[in-house]
Design an enzyme around this catalytic site. Sequence first.
Site, PDB file in Angstrom:
ATOM      1  N   HIS A 183      -3.919  -4.949   0.358  1.00 32.93           N
ATOM      2  CA  HIS A 183      -3.453  -5.410   1.668  1.00 32.93           C
ATOM      3  C   HIS A 183      -3.542  -6.932   1.728  1.00 32.93           C
ATOM      4  O   HIS A 183      -4.617  -7.473   2.002  1.00 32.93           O
ATOM      5  CB  HIS A 183      -4.296  -4.792   2.785  1.00 32.93           C
ATOM      6  CG  HIS A 183      -4.031  -3.342   2.975  1.00 32.93           C
ATOM      7  ND1 HIS A 183      -2.980  -2.869   3.737  1.00 32.93           N
ATOM      8  CD2 HIS A 183      -4.653  -2.249   2.476  1.00 32.93           C
ATOM      9  CE1 HIS A 183      -2.972  -1.539   3.699  1.00 32.93           C
ATOM     10  NE2 HIS A 183      -3.970  -1.139   2.941  1.00 32.93           N
ATOM     11  N   CYS A 218       0.835  -1.210   0.000  1.00 36.59           N
ATOM     12  CA  CYS A 218       0.000   0.000   0.000  1.00 36.59           C
ATOM     13  C   CYS A 218       0.871   1.262   0.000  1.00 36.59           C
ATOM     14  O   CYS A 218       1.540   1.554  -0.977  1.00 36.59           O
ATOM     15  CB  CYS A 218      -1.000  -0.040   1.147  1.00 36.59           C
ATOM     16  SG  CYS A 218      -2.317   1.200   0.973  1.00 36.59           S
ATOM     17  N   GLU A 239      -2.536  -8.825   4.004  1.00 39.38           N
ATOM     18  CA  GLU A 239      -2.853  -9.233   5.379  1.00 39.38           C
ATOM     19  C   GLU A 239      -4.339  -9.139   5.683  1.00 39.38           C
ATOM     20  O   GLU A 239      -4.810  -9.655   6.695  1.00 39.38           O
ATOM     21  CB  GLU A 239      -2.037  -8.401   6.379  1.00 39.38           C
ATOM     22  CG  GLU A 239      -2.496  -6.974   6.584  1.00 39.38           C
ATOM     23  CD  GLU A 239      -2.055  -5.974   5.503  1.00 39.38           C
ATOM     24  OE1 GLU A 239      -2.314  -4.773   5.695  1.00 39.38           O
ATOM     25  OE2 GLU A 239      -1.470  -6.393   4.480  1.00 39.38           O
TER      26      GLU A 239
END
Length: 194
Positions: A176, A77, A178
């Site tokens: 993202h 990001c 995650e």
Amino acid sequence: MKIAIIKYNAGNVQSVQFALQRLGVDAMITDQSEQIQQADRVIFPGVGEASSTMQYLKSKKIDEVIINLKQPVLGICLGMQLMCQYSEENNTKCLGIFGEDVKKFTSSGNLKVPHMGWNQLQRPQDWLPDTLNGEYFYFVHSYYVPVNQDTTAIAEYGTPFSAAMRKNNFYAVQFHPEKSADAGEAILKQFLNV
């Protein structure tokens, strides 16, 4: 394998550490140059603002450390955007690893800024397996990197943009991993295995 997650004045650093723990991988969060340099893999995550982040990196001399790393480095990001040469966000000079300028999305019609939510990955190549074509990943960003020679996957939000890039040992994703469930875990595994 030693993994370093670069710590700076941004959110989301611990969620990357937790995602790696789910894969059975320990990672240290650090802003210490020596620990970053000695790691086998370095992750440069981020949710934040470009100019204040660059100021923090420069104050710790981490900017020079990142540019000179030889091991695989993954920007996430804001981390990806700061790997570029310039960001329109507060007129910020960035690290210059990728020779691209980061642009601001413009609101029009149904498209609101920031681009927030799930979006499809298109045309993955290079370090990204083609099995990820059409998979959904989670994005939150107001700025984007245009498609360029280092682009390794595309997404669209009013305009096509770089969802992932790679140049030498520098890897980057705008989404993202995650926060992107199984597909995101696949990206992290792919990076750990490059």
